[in-house]
Motif scaffolding. Sequence first.
Motif, PDB file in Angstrom:
ATOM      1  N   ASN A  20      -6.842  -0.295 -69.500  1.00  0.00           N
ATOM      2  CA  ASN A  20      -5.533   0.347 -69.529  1.00  0.00           C
ATOM      3  C   ASN A  20      -4.448  -0.684 -69.240  1.00  0.00           C
ATOM      4  OD1 ASN A  20      -5.271  -0.011 -66.665  1.00  0.00           O
ATOM      5  ND2 ASN A  20      -6.397   1.879 -66.308  1.00  0.00           N
ATOM      6  N   LYS A  21      -3.200  -0.238 -69.201  1.00  0.00           N
ATOM      7  CA  LYS A  21      -2.070  -1.168 -69.086  1.00  0.00           C
ATOM      8  C   LYS A  21      -2.077  -1.909 -67.751  1.00  0.00           C
ATOM      9  CE  LYS A  21       1.421   1.771 -66.955  1.00  0.00           C
ATOM     10  NZ  LYS A  21       2.859   2.049 -66.882  1.00  0.00           N
ATOM     11  N   SER A  43       9.228   2.499 -75.457  1.00  0.00           N
ATOM     12  CA  SER A  43       9.240   1.539 -74.352  1.00  0.00           C
ATOM     13  C   SER A  43       9.802   2.159 -73.076  1.00  0.00           C
ATOM     14  CB  SER A  43      10.073   0.308 -74.725  1.00  0.00           C
ATOM     15  OG  SER A  43      11.416   0.670 -75.012  1.00  0.00           O
ATOM     16  N   GLU A  44      10.523   3.282 -73.185  1.00  0.00           N
ATOM     17  CA  GLU A  44      11.077   3.980 -72.025  1.00  0.00           C
ATOM     18  C   GLU A  44      10.191   5.136 -71.575  1.00  0.00           C
ATOM     19  OE1 GLU A  44      15.809   3.884 -72.706  1.00  0.00           O
ATOM     20  OE2 GLU A  44      14.682   4.837 -74.338  1.00  0.00           O
ATOM     21  N   TYR A  45       9.385   5.640 -72.496  1.00  0.00           N
ATOM     22  CA  TYR A  45       8.518   6.776 -72.179  1.00  0.00           C
ATOM     23  C   TYR A  45       7.427   6.362 -71.188  1.00  0.00           C
ATOM     24  CZ  TYR A  45       4.845  10.261 -72.649  1.00  0.00           C
ATOM     25  OH  TYR A  45       3.874  11.192 -72.374  1.00  0.00           O
ATOM     26  N   LYS A  46       7.211   7.202 -70.168  1.00  0.00           N
ATOM     27  CA  LYS A  46       6.163   6.937 -69.182  1.00  0.00           C
ATOM     28  C   LYS A  46       5.096   8.029 -69.189  1.00  0.00           C
ATOM     29  CE  LYS A  46       7.899   3.132 -67.447  1.00  0.00           C
ATOM     30  NZ  LYS A  46       8.922   2.928 -68.489  1.00  0.00           N
ATOM     31  N   LYS A 106       5.458  -1.755 -67.497  1.00  0.00           N
ATOM     32  CA  LYS A 106       6.568  -0.873 -67.868  1.00  0.00           C
ATOM     33  C   LYS A 106       6.245   0.070 -69.026  1.00  0.00           C
ATOM     34  CE  LYS A 106      10.442  -3.709 -66.241  1.00  0.00           C
ATOM     35  NZ  LYS A 106      11.661  -4.458 -66.635  1.00  0.00           N
ATOM     36  N   ARG A 107       5.120  -0.111 -69.675  1.00  0.00           N
ATOM     37  CA  ARG A 107       4.780   0.760 -70.809  1.00  0.00           C
ATOM     38  C   ARG A 107       4.305   2.121 -70.316  1.00  0.00           C
ATOM     39  NH1 ARG A 107       4.158  -1.629 -75.714  1.00  0.00           N
ATOM     40  NH2 ARG A 107       4.615   0.486 -76.418  1.00  0.00           N
ATOM     41  N   TYR A 108       4.057   3.046 -71.225  1.00  0.00           N
ATOM     42  CA  TYR A 108       3.702   4.416 -70.860  1.00  0.00           C
ATOM     43  C   TYR A 108       2.374   4.452 -70.099  1.00  0.00           C
ATOM     44  CZ  TYR A 108       1.311   4.007 -75.427  1.00  0.00           C
ATOM     45  OH  TYR A 108       0.556   3.585 -76.486  1.00  0.00           O
ATOM     46  N   ASP A 109       2.273   5.426 -69.182  1.00  0.00           N
ATOM     47  CA  ASP A 109       1.174   5.460 -68.218  1.00  0.00           C
ATOM     48  C   ASP A 109      -0.202   5.554 -68.858  1.00  0.00           C
ATOM     49  OD1 ASP A 109       3.146   5.401 -66.307  1.00  0.00           O
ATOM     50  OD2 ASP A 109       3.013   7.524 -65.772  1.00  0.00           O
ATOM     51  N   SER A 110      -0.301   6.237 -69.997  1.00  0.00           N
ATOM     52  CA  SER A 110      -1.611   6.481 -70.608  1.00  0.00           C
ATOM     53  C   SER A 110      -2.035   5.388 -71.578  1.00  0.00           C
ATOM     54  CB  SER A 110      -1.601   7.831 -71.336  1.00  0.00           C
ATOM     55  OG  SER A 110      -0.642   7.819 -72.391  1.00  0.00           O
ATOM     56  N   LEU A 111      -1.258   4.310 -71.667  1.00  0.00           N
ATOM     57  CA  LEU A 111      -1.567   3.260 -72.652  1.00  0.00           C
ATOM     58  C   LEU A 111      -2.949   2.664 -72.427  1.00  0.00           C
ATOM     59  CD1 LEU A 111       0.794   0.520 -73.974  1.00  0.00           C
ATOM     60  CD2 LEU A 111      -1.503  -0.076 -73.289  1.00  0.00           C
ATOM     61  N   ALA A 146       1.346  10.974 -78.901  1.00  0.00           N
ATOM     62  CA  ALA A 146       1.119  12.304 -79.472  1.00  0.00           C
ATOM     63  C   ALA A 146      -0.147  12.934 -78.907  1.00  0.00           C
ATOM     64  CB  ALA A 146       1.029  12.208 -80.994  1.00  0.00           C
ATOM     65  N   VAL A 147      -1.194  12.149 -78.803  1.00  0.00           N
ATOM     66  CA  VAL A 147      -2.458  12.647 -78.250  1.00  0.00           C
ATOM     67  C   VAL A 147      -2.258  13.104 -76.803  1.00  0.00           C
ATOM     68  CG1 VAL A 147      -4.780  11.971 -77.530  1.00  0.00           C
ATOM     69  CG2 VAL A 147      -3.935  11.330 -79.800  1.00  0.00           C
ATOM     70  N   GLU A 148      -1.533  12.326 -76.024  1.00  0.00           N
ATOM     71  CA  GLU A 148      -1.295  12.709 -74.630  1.00  0.00           C
ATOM     72  C   GLU A 148      -0.463  13.982 -74.536  1.00  0.00           C
ATOM     73  OE1 GLU A 148       0.068  10.524 -70.592  1.00  0.00           O
ATOM     74  OE2 GLU A 148       1.512  10.343 -72.230  1.00  0.00           O
ATOM     75  N   LEU A 149       0.609  14.070 -75.318  1.00  0.00           N
ATOM     76  CA  LEU A 149       1.560  15.165 -75.183  1.00  0.00           C
ATOM     77  C   LEU A 149       1.043  16.497 -75.723  1.00  0.00           C
ATOM     78  CD1 LEU A 149       5.006  13.514 -76.029  1.00  0.00           C
ATOM     79  CD2 LEU A 149       4.196  14.324 -73.810  1.00  0.00           C
ATOM     80  N   HIS A 150       0.029  16.467 -76.550  1.00  0.00           N
ATOM     81  CA  HIS A 150      -0.418  17.727 -77.146  1.00  0.00           C
ATOM     82  C   HIS A 150      -0.946  18.687 -76.080  1.00  0.00           C
ATOM     83  CE1 HIS A 150      -4.787  16.916 -76.797  1.00  0.00           C
ATOM     84  NE2 HIS A 150      -4.942  18.161 -77.175  1.00  0.00           N
TER      85      HIS A 150
END
Length: 352
Positions: A77-78, A156-159, A47-52, A182-186
């Motif tokens: 990865n997750k 916890s909701e961010y994917k 359930k955690r964010y995809d890029s974890l 932050a690294v992913e979203l930049h």
Amino acid sequence: MGESHKLDVIVIGAGQAGLAVGYYLKQSNLSFLLLDQSAQIGETWVKRYDSLILFSPRKYSSLPGFQFPGEPNGYPNKNETANYLKQYQKKFSIPVELNTQVTYITKEDDRFITVTKDKIYHSKIIVIATGPFKTPYIPKLNGSGLDEQIIQLHSSEYKNPDQLHKGKTLIIGAGNSGAQIAVELHNTHDVYLSSSQNLKFSPHKFAGKSVFWWFEKLKIYDMFPTGTIVGEWIKKQPEPIMGTELKELIQHHKVKLTEKTTSINGNEVAFEDGKTLTVKNIIWATGFTQNFDWIKINNVLNHKGNPIHQRGISQVSGLFFIGLPWLYKRPSALLGGVGEDAEYIVTNLKSM
């Protein structure tokens, strides 16, 4: 109330901490069962964010008895982590009851009573392995609150970035989760990162070796457990951000660092230095709180609702905790650190 079952040990939680306890219980003659509210093993990770990505290599991210599959020095990865936990449970045939949420636990005489929706479990020992990541925490800030058109998500909701509006995105909280997001979203958004303290970074490697190799080689964790002067000092320090990618992005102004967030009014966020920012999205990377209200036993929790224990052993005979941050050492809540605590706890409970 439902059907009743009697066992020697009930373990509440079938994540990494509960499974590690199960591994050692399998080597005993005790009857036991793990209870978990999830629909599948490893669901919390799925359930955690995809890029974890874990910040510890596979070599240092294993539970006892089973090395994490894959390249030892690589970072899983997750989904790999969730699959590893599933494999672990199957490999050692650890008994687990899924889709089972504990309503409350109590104690009568020398027996614990664990109540779920459909069943009641009686046991002489109970291990609470629900871990540190329980209830998402969002701090209360000054101001009128956030405009309904602004997207806000807890980490916890961010994917992935597709959940967000285009435009300025503020991440509140600069721990490892906030840093990875932050690294992913930049790449897709104008990213701002709000931190209440100066950021500290730890490289993944030093002199060609993983920092976890150095921790192990120099016995850093062994020298400074909880209760020591240095250990207690380290506990109070902010966790370093693993890796230097965010540091480089901040240096090149691809992620903008702001001071602590103090208030929100509509779509405008104010910071401690008086500056403001008009945002389209907010991600709360502000961590989690523990909730043990379902423990209906005296002398288990302190006035703040936190467990009272010494290395996982509570003041109540037969009740144990595991998987908490700094249960004994810094990595106690991590995949690679929980096994040592599990062995210690099971060794103690077997003597009861």
